[in-house]
Design a protein around this motif. Sequence first.
Motif, PDB file in Angstrom:
ATOM      1  N   ARG A   1       0.852  -1.202   0.000  1.00  0.00           N
ATOM      2  CA  ARG A   1       0.000   0.000   0.000  1.00  0.00           C
ATOM      3  C   ARG A   1       0.880   1.242   0.000  1.00  0.00           C
ATOM      4  O   ARG A   1       0.636   2.181  -0.759  1.00  0.00           O
TER       5      ARG A   1
ATOM      6  N   ALA B   1       2.244   1.829  -3.376  1.00  0.00           N
ATOM      7  CA  ALA B   1       1.255   2.454  -4.265  1.00  0.00           C
ATOM      8  C   ALA B   1       1.160   3.946  -4.005  1.00  0.00           C
ATOM      9  O   ALA B   1       1.021   4.744  -4.941  1.00  0.00           O
ATOM     10  N   GLU B   2       1.242   4.316  -2.743  1.00  0.00           N
ATOM     11  CA  GLU B   2       1.128   5.726  -2.353  1.00  0.00           C
ATOM     12  C   GLU B   2       2.448   6.480  -2.480  1.00  0.00           C
ATOM     13  O   GLU B   2       2.503   7.672  -2.186  1.00  0.00           O
ATOM     14  N   LYS B   3       3.508   5.769  -2.890  1.00  0.00           N
ATOM     15  CA  LYS B   3       4.853   6.347  -3.032  1.00  0.00           C
ATOM     16  C   LYS B   3       5.349   6.922  -1.703  1.00  0.00           C
ATOM     17  O   LYS B   3       5.979   7.976  -1.650  1.00  0.00           O
TER      18      LYS B   3
ATOM     19  N   ALA C   1      -5.671   1.609  -2.721  1.00  0.00           N
ATOM     20  CA  ALA C   1      -4.480   2.369  -3.118  1.00  0.00           C
ATOM     21  C   ALA C   1      -4.076   2.063  -4.560  1.00  0.00           C
ATOM     22  O   ALA C   1      -3.668   2.960  -5.301  1.00  0.00           O
ATOM     23  N   TRP C   2      -4.230   0.810  -4.976  1.00  0.00           N
ATOM     24  CA  TRP C   2      -3.834   0.427  -6.331  1.00  0.00           C
ATOM     25  C   TRP C   2      -4.907   0.757  -7.367  1.00  0.00           C
ATOM     26  O   TRP C   2      -4.688   0.577  -8.563  1.00  0.00           O
TER      27      TRP C   2
ATOM     28  N   ASP D   1      -5.800   3.836  -7.719  1.00  0.00           N
ATOM     29  CA  ASP D   1      -5.370   5.167  -8.141  1.00  0.00           C
ATOM     30  C   ASP D   1      -4.406   5.013  -9.320  1.00  0.00           C
ATOM     31  O   ASP D   1      -3.354   4.377  -9.172  1.00  0.00           O
TER      32      ASP D   1
ATOM     33  N   ALA E   1      -0.643   5.274  -8.824  1.00  0.00           N
ATOM     34  CA  ALA E   1       0.122   4.191  -8.197  1.00  0.00           C
ATOM     35  C   ALA E   1       0.925   3.416  -9.226  1.00  0.00           C
ATOM     36  O   ALA E   1       2.007   2.897  -8.931  1.00  0.00           O
TER      37      ALA E   1
ATOM     38  N   THR F   1       8.813   3.307  -7.465  1.00  0.00           N
ATOM     39  CA  THR F   1       8.464   3.123  -6.066  1.00  0.00           C
ATOM     40  C   THR F   1       9.389   2.053  -5.501  1.00  0.00           C
ATOM     41  O   THR F   1      10.329   1.624  -6.167  1.00  0.00           O
TER      42      THR F   1
ATOM     43  N   GLY G   1       6.213   1.456 -10.875  1.00  0.00           N
ATOM     44  CA  GLY G   1       4.893   1.312 -10.264  1.00  0.00           C
ATOM     45  C   GLY G   1       4.112   0.150 -10.847  1.00  0.00           C
ATOM     46  O   GLY G   1       3.484  -0.622 -10.119  1.00  0.00           O
TER      47      GLY G   1
END
Length: 195
Positions: A52, A55-57, A92-93, A95, A98, A103, A112
């Motif tokens: 997660r 995904a959010e970096k 999260a994924w 988005d 992401a 990442t 990503g």
Amino acid sequence: MDSRPDLAAAADRMAAVAAGIGEDDLASPTPCAGCTVGDLLAHVVMLTLAFRLAAEKKPAPVEGPPPEPSVADLPADWRRVLPERLDRLAAAWRDPAAWRGRTAAGGVDLAGEEAGVVALNELVLHAWDLAAATGLPYRCAPEDARACLAFAMSVPDDPEARRGLFGPRVPVPEDAPEFDRLLGFSGRDPAWSPS
């Protein structure tokens, strides 16, 4: 057309398998050598957070490769924590951001789009591992099996490339179902049982 996989189905299937695991199952062996059900659950709880954040970096709470899975790291309230983390991971994924840029997860720098497929692969394979270990039902969504098989086939068949990701390949007939071929490519015997 969007070709990115949606992790929701795999997350839901993992949650369903985890919900069926009893306390007396935690010491049972899994298809992952040297890993009990409790160890593997601890790994899944950890990876849902790590991917997660990928995904959010956002940076992981601990840098570098993940520790060896251990039931000692399984939170006492894992039955509450795991479904929540699975939901947040899938969200999260969803988005599109992401899947773009770079990442990291588990101390590995990834694109990503690679990280998203690795996250899906972790959910799919470990849900099967846990189901096989405990006798619970598991059925992978065909589109998830297809995406994970393509990923598994892209990993070179040498121990260095597979380390930390897959075990040695297990021969599976070429005309076997996609999911069985995925299991074989990832180092799992589709006929594995705990006894």
